[in-house]
Design an enzyme around this catalytic site. Structure first.
Site, mmCIF file in Angstrom:
data_model
loop_
_atom_site.group_PDB
_atom_site.id
_atom_site.type_symbol
_atom_site.label_atom_id
_atom_site.label_comp_id
_atom_site.label_asym_id
_atom_site.label_seq_id
_atom_site.Cartn_x
_atom_site.Cartn_y
_atom_site.Cartn_z
ATOM 1 N N SER A 100 42.826 82.756 54.348
ATOM 2 C CA SER A 100 42.337 82.152 55.187
ATOM 3 C C SER A 100 40.443 82.841 54.165
ATOM 4 O O SER A 100 40.448 81.702 53.497
ATOM 5 C CB SER A 100 41.207 83.523 56.154
ATOM 6 N N GLU A 120 31.486 68.447 67.532
ATOM 7 C CA GLU A 120 30.541 67.406 67.098
ATOM 8 C C GLU A 120 30.954 66.551 65.579
ATOM 9 O O GLU A 120 31.975 66.667 65.510
ATOM 10 C CB GLU A 120 29.489 68.249 66.600
ATOM 11 N N HIS A 170 42.763 77.369 58.534
ATOM 12 C CA HIS A 170 42.768 77.473 60.182
ATOM 13 C C HIS A 170 42.308 75.555 60.426
ATOM 14 O O HIS A 170 41.814 75.721 61.635
ATOM 15 C CB HIS A 170 41.638 78.033 60.517
#
Lengths: 287, 287
Positions: free
Chosen positions: A144, A162, A186
């Site tokens: 991560s 977006e 992720h």
């Protein structure tokens, strides 16, 4: 067509053939098969492994450090220590550097990648880790936030939902361990394709590597990436991009980018950065 | 490497040079500049336009039909009628087909693409519309669900936030107006890259076209796509894909796919399907 000024991707750091860096997309299995953590443990020497955990990305470094310590002790590591660095001066303290002398594996936990970089970047401790990783003396892993810091260019944050655009991603400088890539973690879990495309549009001399949760891109010394775990590693290669409006467009308008090459890789697939070549496991081809 | 059995993308329908099909990603501006709707209106003949609205995808066809009627009447259309088809037999009724005789534009609203297909697919009405579109006698537009139906293969639904996998997308048969493409709408807004990649992995003889909200891919007769509106049109071209595990993997395991070519296009950019070539507006190059 405008030719983008893409630089060569010759590695700017030399790695020994033994170099192994595990770049983990977060949320790796800590309970059941623990495949990725077990691979890190095995590569670090198994029962001879001496592992240092750097929990500094986290706001709860003691808790997260202890969690990983318990896992690696449970696997049978010879020694596990926690480098609980909370202030930048600690990275200059020779005591912590001495702690690395016998180390065979270093594991960077999740948390906030900006915090991790601000504590470690350019410290003697980090430089020592880098040197030992390059020599193949230490196996390095980061999950991560610990994965996000691997590139020279680092994604500090961003959004989704977006069109790709410059304001969709906040870029800063990472630890530069794998300078040729921009890591996002992720990846499909948090719908980060548009932000990684946005990051690559601004840095077409790098390669985007998006890593899903419980998935690992294992980088080896010769520039080979191998995929471990349950999800995918997405490669975004702008090497053939022949136009982007990135230099001309304002921050919120959408980005054009022509001729990205995209690969979605799963367990066992391999990608060789210097030659841009892909390999699928033999047994898969005969399936 | 396995060579995928990608078929040629020769068009299976012939279009006249005048053919114009506006494939809109949903949520197009209906209040301010109304650029996309105005383009449809202009292409349909402006003040000579005779527009038919098909609101059948919607569960509130009267309300949505009236909304678009008001817009096109406000623009000055010569005539606007609503083909409020709620039962399949209506598509066989000659009265509705006669209504099309003078039509210069047909607009399919949003709603549920499965509902739209079940009402219209293979009806004499739809066949007449198709013929008139191919001849360049009618300009066709579809937004959201009305865009989803354009391909031969249609995305009926799906998810996001996962690695690409077969169960991430539900495929069925669309209206086949643009048989060579698989359309996805609300594209980056709803994070649909992984589902379109999943759809294309299963259909590597098609081209994926992901259209953002308030954005339009304008297809012209010779296979040219031009981008209008505020967001992006993402092209996923699997023409060079040389491996996917799609035929071998079960529904929930992640997909490998090597060598997708991806283009992100914005306002004014053009993509020519037959030659896979990209064009950027001249004024952009001199910016």
């Amino acid at each position: 067509m405008i030719q983008t000024d893409a630089q060569s991707l010759e590695p700017t750091m030399s790695h020994s053939p033994q170099t192994a860096i595990l770049v983990i997309g977060g949320a790796e299995d800590k309970v059941h098969g623990r495949e990725i953590l077990q691979t890190f443990f095995n590569r670090s020497g198994g029962r001879d492994a001496q592992i240092a955990i750097i929990p500094s990305a986290s706001r709860e470094p003691a808790a997260i450090g202890n969690r990983y310590r318990d896992i690696f002790e449970d696997m049978g590591a010879k020694a596990v220590r926690i480098l609980d660095i909370r202030e930048r001066y600690q990275g200059e303290d020779p005591i912590w550097q001495n702690d690395l002398e016998d180390c065979t594996g270093v594991f960077m936990t999740g948390g906030d990648q900006l915090r991790l970089c601000s504590l470690l970047a350019d410290t003697p401790l980090m430089e020592k880790i880098l040197l030992q990783v390059q020599r193949g003396e230490i196996v390095l892993a980061g999950t991560s936030a610990g994965a996000a810091v691997m590139g020279y260019h680092m994604i500090a944050g961003g959004g989704s939902g977006e069109s790709p655009n410059r304001s969709l991603v906040d870029m800063t400088t990472g630890l530069g361990i794998l300078p040729q890539v921009i890591v996002d973690q992720h990846f499909h879990n948090r719908n980060r394709m548009a932000r990684l495309i946005s990051a690559i549009s601004a840095n077409p001399d790098r390669i985007g590597v998006g890593i899903d949760e419980d998935t690992c891109a294992l980088f080896e010394g010769d520039g080979l990436i191998q995929v471990l775990g349950k999800g995918t590693v997405t490669i975004i290669d702008p090497g053939e991009v022949d136009y982007t409006n990135e230099p001309y467009v304002d921050a919120i308008n959408p980005l054009s980018i022509f001729n990205l090459r995209v690969h979605v890789l799963t367990y066992g697939d391999r990608y060789h950065i210097p030659t841009r070549s892909l390999h699928v496991p033999e047994q898969r081809l005969s399936a």
